[in-house]
Structure formats: C-alpha cells, structure tokens
Design an enzyme around this catalytic site. Structure first.
Site, mmCIF file in Angstrom:
data_model
loop_
_atom_site.group_PDB
_atom_site.id
_atom_site.type_symbol
_atom_site.label_atom_id
_atom_site.label_comp_id
_atom_site.label_asym_id
_atom_site.label_seq_id
_atom_site.Cartn_x
_atom_site.Cartn_y
_atom_site.Cartn_z
ATOM 1 N N GLY A 40 14.658 20.773 -38.891
ATOM 2 C CA GLY A 40 14.454 20.724 -37.396
ATOM 3 C C GLY A 40 14.333 19.228 -36.992
ATOM 4 C CB THR A 42 11.956 13.804 -34.608
ATOM 5 O OG1 THR A 42 12.204 12.734 -35.428
ATOM 6 C CG2 THR A 42 11.283 13.131 -33.164
ATOM 7 C CB CYS A 43 14.757 17.558 -32.172
ATOM 8 S SG CYS A 43 14.969 18.365 -30.682
ATOM 9 N N GLY A 187 6.793 8.113 -22.122
ATOM 10 C CA GLY A 187 5.429 7.931 -21.430
ATOM 11 C C GLY A 187 5.466 8.902 -20.346
ATOM 12 C CD GLU A 189 10.249 14.339 -21.669
ATOM 13 O OE1 GLU A 189 11.671 14.451 -21.180
ATOM 14 O OE2 GLU A 189 9.956 14.670 -22.585
ATOM 15 C CG HIS A 448 24.642 30.196 0.461
ATOM 16 N ND1 HIS A 448 24.039 28.891 0.657
ATOM 17 C CD2 HIS A 448 24.161 30.912 1.371
ATOM 18 C CE1 HIS A 448 23.164 29.248 1.994
ATOM 19 N NE2 HIS A 448 23.344 30.463 2.365
HETATM 20 P P1 FAD Z 1 15.293 13.393 -36.679
HETATM 21 O O1 FAD Z 1 15.082 14.470 -36.049
HETATM 22 O O2 FAD Z 1 14.173 12.235 -36.890
HETATM 23 O O3 FAD Z 1 15.299 14.063 -38.290
HETATM 24 C C1 FAD Z 1 15.353 13.012 -39.438
HETATM 25 C C2 FAD Z 1 14.820 13.935 -40.550
HETATM 26 O O4 FAD Z 1 15.186 13.125 -41.609
HETATM 27 C C3 FAD Z 1 13.568 14.298 -40.559
HETATM 28 O O5 FAD Z 1 13.300 15.697 -40.684
HETATM 29 C C4 FAD Z 1 12.738 13.429 -41.843
HETATM 30 O O6 FAD Z 1 11.629 13.930 -42.254
HETATM 31 C C5 FAD Z 1 13.971 13.389 -42.650
HETATM 32 N N1 FAD Z 1 13.992 12.203 -43.521
HETATM 33 C C6 FAD Z 1 13.855 10.885 -43.297
HETATM 34 N N2 FAD Z 1 13.763 10.239 -44.548
HETATM 35 C C7 FAD Z 1 13.945 11.112 -45.359
HETATM 36 C C8 FAD Z 1 14.150 10.842 -46.830
HETATM 37 N N3 FAD Z 1 14.152 9.891 -47.403
HETATM 38 N N4 FAD Z 1 14.462 12.034 -47.502
HETATM 39 C C9 FAD Z 1 14.543 13.303 -46.843
HETATM 40 N N5 FAD Z 1 14.382 13.315 -45.518
HETATM 41 C C10 FAD Z 1 14.151 12.327 -44.849
HETATM 42 N N6 FAD Z 1 15.985 14.169 -27.444
HETATM 43 C C11 FAD Z 1 16.698 15.081 -26.633
HETATM 44 O O7 FAD Z 1 17.747 15.224 -26.686
HETATM 45 N N7 FAD Z 1 16.001 16.051 -25.749
HETATM 46 C C12 FAD Z 1 14.643 15.741 -25.483
HETATM 47 O O8 FAD Z 1 13.785 16.465 -24.848
HETATM 48 C C13 FAD Z 1 13.727 14.822 -26.522
HETATM 49 N N8 FAD Z 1 12.590 14.937 -26.517
HETATM 50 C C14 FAD Z 1 11.881 14.146 -27.439
HETATM 51 C C15 FAD Z 1 10.404 14.219 -27.249
HETATM 52 C C16 FAD Z 1 9.778 13.149 -28.266
HETATM 53 C C17 FAD Z 1 8.393 13.228 -28.138
HETATM 54 C C18 FAD Z 1 10.613 12.697 -29.358
HETATM 55 C C19 FAD Z 1 9.807 11.646 -30.023
HETATM 56 C C20 FAD Z 1 11.804 12.561 -29.147
HETATM 57 C C21 FAD Z 1 12.621 13.564 -28.467
HETATM 58 N N9 FAD Z 1 13.944 13.552 -28.215
HETATM 59 C C22 FAD Z 1 14.706 14.286 -27.561
HETATM 60 C C23 FAD Z 1 14.537 12.772 -29.347
HETATM 61 C C24 FAD Z 1 15.335 13.589 -30.387
HETATM 62 O O9 FAD Z 1 14.224 14.071 -31.076
HETATM 63 C C25 FAD Z 1 15.987 12.756 -31.586
HETATM 64 O O10 FAD Z 1 17.048 12.085 -31.025
HETATM 65 C C26 FAD Z 1 16.357 13.727 -32.481
HETATM 66 O O11 FAD Z 1 15.497 14.289 -33.417
HETATM 67 C C27 FAD Z 1 17.421 12.917 -33.572
HETATM 68 O O12 FAD Z 1 17.805 13.635 -34.597
HETATM 69 P P2 FAD Z 1 17.947 12.992 -36.021
HETATM 70 O O13 FAD Z 1 18.482 13.972 -36.934
HETATM 71 O O14 FAD Z 1 18.777 11.739 -36.347
HETATM 72 O O15 FAD Z 1 16.613 12.700 -36.480
HETATM 73 P P1 NAI Z 2 12.094 4.237 -23.897
HETATM 74 O O1 NAI Z 2 13.100 3.269 -24.666
HETATM 75 O O2 NAI Z 2 12.519 5.576 -23.304
HETATM 76 O O3 NAI Z 2 11.115 3.439 -23.039
HETATM 77 C C1 NAI Z 2 10.330 2.449 -23.559
HETATM 78 C C2 NAI Z 2 9.666 1.743 -22.272
HETATM 79 O O4 NAI Z 2 8.942 1.113 -22.690
HETATM 80 C C3 NAI Z 2 10.778 0.838 -21.572
HETATM 81 O O5 NAI Z 2 10.764 1.411 -20.129
HETATM 82 C C4 NAI Z 2 10.210 -0.312 -21.876
HETATM 83 O O6 NAI Z 2 10.572 -1.513 -20.876
HETATM 84 C C5 NAI Z 2 8.851 -0.110 -21.966
HETATM 85 N N1 NAI Z 2 8.259 -1.320 -22.790
HETATM 86 C C6 NAI Z 2 8.761 -1.525 -24.000
HETATM 87 N N2 NAI Z 2 7.937 -2.783 -24.663
HETATM 88 C C7 NAI Z 2 6.822 -2.639 -23.696
HETATM 89 C C8 NAI Z 2 5.413 -3.472 -23.755
HETATM 90 N N3 NAI Z 2 5.216 -4.235 -24.709
HETATM 91 N N4 NAI Z 2 4.630 -2.998 -22.661
HETATM 92 C C9 NAI Z 2 4.906 -2.298 -21.585
HETATM 93 N N5 NAI Z 2 6.198 -1.530 -21.820
HETATM 94 C C10 NAI Z 2 6.876 -1.889 -22.671
HETATM 95 O O7 NAI Z 2 11.258 4.769 -25.180
HETATM 96 P P2 NAI Z 2 10.365 5.901 -25.437
HETATM 97 O O8 NAI Z 2 9.891 6.656 -24.373
HETATM 98 O O9 NAI Z 2 9.314 5.577 -26.394
HETATM 99 O O10 NAI Z 2 11.092 7.158 -25.959
HETATM 100 C C11 NAI Z 2 11.850 6.903 -27.038
HETATM 101 C C12 NAI Z 2 13.183 7.540 -27.141
HETATM 102 O O11 NAI Z 2 12.900 8.843 -27.586
HETATM 103 C C13 NAI Z 2 14.101 7.807 -25.925
HETATM 104 O O12 NAI Z 2 14.551 6.501 -25.501
HETATM 105 C C14 NAI Z 2 14.879 8.813 -26.135
HETATM 106 O O13 NAI Z 2 16.155 8.473 -26.846
HETATM 107 C C15 NAI Z 2 14.025 9.670 -26.783
HETATM 108 N N6 NAI Z 2 13.443 10.814 -26.063
HETATM 109 C C16 NAI Z 2 14.209 11.676 -25.324
HETATM 110 C C17 NAI Z 2 13.647 12.469 -24.645
HETATM 111 C C18 NAI Z 2 14.427 13.300 -23.533
HETATM 112 O O14 NAI Z 2 15.759 13.377 -23.803
HETATM 113 N N7 NAI Z 2 13.823 14.023 -22.562
HETATM 114 C C19 NAI Z 2 12.300 12.616 -24.551
HETATM 115 C C20 NAI Z 2 11.322 11.857 -25.212
HETATM 116 C C21 NAI Z 2 12.097 11.005 -26.029
#
Ligand code: FAD
Ligand code: NAI
Length: 469
Positions: A40, A42-43, A187, A189, A448
C-alpha cells in the site's frame, strides 16, 4: 523465489503504482512478484488513508464542539480521546493493507518482503525483512519506489518536534503551537486536523497563495478565508530563513519573501510540508547506468520505458503529479503496454482534491494557466449559498467554477471549493474525458435537492444564465 528462476515481471515497490500493476499483471497472466514490508506504500500506510481518517474524525469532533446548537442538538461534555482517534485510523489502515495481500493471492502475485537493489540489468537482489537475502531475475522490471518528504535544510526531522506528514498523523498529544512550513496540500490538510483538535496553527508560505501547484487563485483565496475563520493563521509571501531545533521550543526566523522585516516564530511542533521528492536511494541505479533528472525523477518515454526498454517506471518516482490515482492509472497502463503494446493515461484529466472542510477539487486547467497559454476562455460560477441542499445542510461556503473555450464551449477546467467537492469533481473529470461542453452539463437533469445542482448551474452560467442566482 528460487534465485535462478526468471519471472515475466518483477515490480519493485508495493505502493499504489506497484500493487495495482502487480494485480493487473496477474489478471493478464504474467508471473509478477513484489518487494518490501507493508503493502500500500505511502498512500495506505502514512498518506491518503490515515490522513483522511484523522480529517474525518477531527471534523466530526470540531463540528460537535462548534456546530450543533444551531441545528437543535444540545450536547453534553465533549472530550477528545486522541489515543482512540489514532486507533480508529490504524484499524482503517490495517484493514486496507490486508485487503491488498488478499488480492495478491487471488491474482497469483508472489510477494517478497524486502528491500531491492539492482545487481544487473535483469537481476534484483533483495534484503529480506525477516533476515537473509535472495535475488530474482525479471524479463521485465517495473520501478515503483515512490517518494519521500523533502527535508528543510538545517532542521532535523525527529517526527516528534520537527515532523513531516508521517509524524503529523501520529502525534501523541495536541501541540499548543504548530508552525507549518509550506501551505500546500499536506500543510493545509494536516494543519486543519491539529487546528480542529485545539492547536494554534500558523502556516508559513513562500508564495502569495496557498494550496500548492495547480489550485486556481480565486479558489485559493476563498478557502484561505474559510480556514482563517476556522482559526488557522497564514503568513503568505514569507520565507523561512533558518530554524533552531536545539531546545524544546523550535524557533524559526522568517522574513517577507521579497526582503524586509524579520521575525522569529516559536512552536512546540514544526511541520515541514514543502513538497515531496522521488525516492530511489539504495536502488543501485548506478549498477545499471540509469540516471535521474535534476528533480530526482527517473527519465522515461511515453510508454514508461527507461533507456533500458525492459525496465519501466511508474508513480511518484517519475514525472507527473504525485497522486495515488495517477499512480494507479499508470499501474494499469504499464501492464497494457507490456502485454498488448498499448495503454493510455489522460494526464489532462487527473483530478486533484484537498480534503479540508470545505473540500477543494479541480480538474483541467486553471485561469492562470489558460492566460499563460494564450487560450481564449469564458467562465461561469455558482455559489453554494444559492444551492438549496447546501443551505439546508447549513454548509454553504464556496462555489463551482467552469472554464470553457470561448468559441467552442468545450470544458477546459472545473474548480470547486465546497462541501463534497471531492466527490463532485468526478463529474467534471468525466466531462473532460468525454470532451463535453458546458451546455452538455447544463442540459443534463441533476436531482433536486442535491449539491450537484450547483455544478449544473455553474455550467449554465458559463454559456447563458443560472436559474437560481
Ligand atoms: P509509494 O506509495 O511511495 O510506494 C512506494 C513503495 O515502494 C513503498 O512501499 C516503499 O517502501 C517501496 N520501496 C521503495 N524503495 C524500495 C526498494 N528499494 N525495494 C523495495 N521497495 C521499495 N494522493 C492522493 O491521490 N490522495 C490523497 O488523499 C493523498 N494523500 C496523501 C497524504 C499524505 C500525508 C502523503 C504523504 C501523500 C498523499 N498522497 C495522496 C500521495 C500518494 O500517497 C502518492 O502519490 C502515492 O502513494 C504514490 O504511489 P507510489 O506507488 O508511486 O509510491
Ligand atoms: P505541495 O507541493 O503541495 O506544497 C508545498 C508548498 O510549500 C508550496 O505551496 C510551496 O510554495 C511551499 N514552499 C516550498 N518551499 C517553501 C519554503 N522554503 N518556505 C515556505 N513555503 C515553501 O507539497 P506538500 O504539501 O508537501 O505535498 C506533497 C505532495 O503530496 C502533493 O503535491 C501531492 O502530490 C501529495 N499529496 C496529495 C494529497 C491529496 O491528494 N489530497 C494530500 C497530501 C499530499
């Protein structure tokens, strides 16, 4: 796995990109296998799912505290039980990650728990989680290793005092003062969660607007006002110069981005949320001569192939928005390329949702992007304050805005700030996929009383007039 056995496909990474590709590969009859601890990525483990559990339950708590009297509900003593709120989050996460293991079994995906590194172009060495090593050869290999939080120079992340989103979903007590560096999606959320639970939250943002890349300026202003009313404070156009985390209270020196007055902010918790960067360290890319670009992204062509065509890359560790549903689309498309030689992701129709209250959601282009591209467009909006359901629900902040081609009326972008915006954007995304015009939406019956009527009326306002505003 027996080291000598060659698989059709090896996938490195069990996040959304990797696990979806593995299931799809199983469905297509490929022999796939997968690496590392909890599935699963990061997500499910530290991103989308745990953050939404906390967003949902902190909203409920906040609403019970502040928004019941005017609904005719008198409540008694309301108390936060943070430990149980965290347990509810863990229950959701565990259920969902186990679900993926089940789907792997169902689709004949072999799952190897460990950290992978390239030994050569077809061989992946795995350091097993339970100890020991193995290796596996793949005819094809998919890299889906995701991303990690970008650190802030000079601050040491300990996930307690100086935290990333990973610490922000697991704090043991509500901080008194929290400063968030970066007013993007994380930031806002996570800032919302802790503000609702009682922390004094200040967001420091380098740019002149909050919301991160892609959010329409008008929407950004509107949500900032609403979050401000909820108690969050914002310092825009402000740069963090340096931080001092040596004492219990963290100090941050900030100044106006264009130079000017300096001040020092103090916080018991600092959330670093300045973006995420691709994660490929330890993968042994040097061993096979694969390079990353200046942002750390693995370089690929339109079929996700690296310069070694049997190695493909999907998800956060390559180009495009770092979103789970984008990673998921790529997980399916990459397997279709492998098995059928075609696959498709429409990168112009990937929705974005910010799960604050109200939610913000958009798809397609915003006004600034259209202006920059020199596209002639028209726009139409409808406020939720004129929508019967939103008013009845006493939840009527925000609006729906359409941007459409001035000549053809084809929809170019939909921007929503309002209740359930994240669900509503699905209709906008479908409209974009089907090349719909605003008139197509305006002439479609919407039930509606629903919030969706605001969507229809905003479309009507783009080519003619809304009925109720
Ligand atoms: P990841 O989910 O990062 O998965 C990569 C996997 O690879 C991990 O399990 C890691 O352990 C593994 N891995 C890494 N290196 C190795 C290695 N060398 N060998 C074996 N395994 C390895 N996106 C949304 O669309 N909606 C949201 O509401 C949302 N909320 C978010 C909230 C937060 C706090 C964060 C941080 C992110 C959020 N995102 C959200 C972004 C979303 O989590 C990512 O876009 C998504 O997880 C990307 O999927 P991925 O498979 O590319 O990478
Ligand atoms: P972000 O790219 O969304 O926002 C980072 C913000 O930090 C920007 O507004 C930027 O201008 C600001 N910033 C950058 N450097 C700075 C500095 N030195 N001082 C002050 N402000 C600065 O990145 P964020 O919020 O860290 O999220 C990363 C990614 O994770 C998102 O872009 C998104 O792809 C994913 N994510 C998606 C979610 C969702 O879909 N609901 C929820 C959480 C994460």
């Amino acid at each position: 796995a027996t080291p000598s056995e060659e698989k059709d496909l090896v996938i490195i990474g069990g996040g959304v990109a990797g696990y979806v590709a593995a299931i799809k590969a199983g469905q297509e009859g490929l022999k796939a296998c997968q690496k590392r601890g909890a599935l699963g990525g990061t997500c499910l483990n530290v991103g989308c799912i745990p953050s939404k559990s906390l967003l949902n339950n902190s909203h409920l708590y906040h609403q019970i505290l502040h928004d019941t009297k005017n609904r005719g509900i008198d409540v008694g003593d309301v108390k936060l039980n943070l430990e149980n709120m965290m347990k509810a989050k863990e229950t959701s996460v565990n259920g969902l990650t186990k679900g993926i293991e089940f789907l792997f079994k169902k689709n004949n995906v072999e799952y190897i728990k460990g950290t992978a590194a390239f030994a050569d172009e077809h061989t992946v060495a795995v350091n097993l989680v339970d100890g020991g090593e193995t290796s596996v050869r793949g005819k094809n290999i998919i890299i889906a290793t995701g991303s990690e939080a970008t650190p802030f120079p000079g601050l040491t992340i300990d996930e307690e005092k100086v935290i990333t989103s990973t610490g922000a979903i697991a704090l043991k007590k509500v901080p008194k003062k929290m400063v968030v560096i970066g007013g993007g999606i994380i930031g806002l959320e996570m800032g919302s969660v802790w503000s609702r639970l009682g922390a004094e939250v200040t967001v420091v943002e380098f740019l002149g607007q909050i919301g991160g890349p892609g959010m329409d300026a008008e929407v950004s202003k509107n949500i900032q006002k609403t979050l401000g009313k909820q108690g969050m404070k914002f310092m825009l156009n402000t740069k963090v110069l340096k931080g001092d985390d040596s004492a219990e209270i963290v100090k941050l020196d900030v100044e106006a981005a264009k130079g000017g007055k300096q001040q020092t902010l103090e916080a018991d918790v600092v959330l670093v949320a300045i973006g995420r960067r691709p994660y490929t360290s330890g993968l042994g890319l040097d061993n096979i001569g694969l390079e990353t670009d200046n942002k750390g992204r693995l370089v690929i062509d339109s079929e996700y192939r690296t310069k070694l065509p049997h190695i493909r890359v999907i998800g956060d560790c390559t180009f495009g928005p770092m979103l789970a549903h984008k990673a998921e689309e790529e997980g399916v498309a990459v397997i279709e390329f492998l098995t059928k030689n075609y696959g498709h992701v429409n990168y112009n129709a990937i929705p974005s949702v910010m799960y604050t209250h109200p939610e913000v959601a958009w798809v397609g282009q915003n006004e600034a992007e259209l202006k920059e591209a020199g596209v002639k467009y028209k726009s139409g909006s409808f406020p939720f304050s004129a929508n019967s359901r939103a008013k009845t629900n006493q939840d009527a902040d925000g609006f729906v805005k359409f941007l459409a081609d001035a000549e053809t009326d084809r929809i170019l972008g939909v921007h929503i700030v309002g209740p359930n915006a994240g669900e509503m954007i699905a209709e906008g995304t479908l409209a974009l996929e089907y090349g719909a015009s605003t008139e197509d939406i305006g002439r479609t019956s919407h039930a509606h009383p629903t919030l969706a009527e605001a969507f229809k009326e905003a479309a009507m306002a783009t080519y003619g007039k809304a009925i109720h505003y």
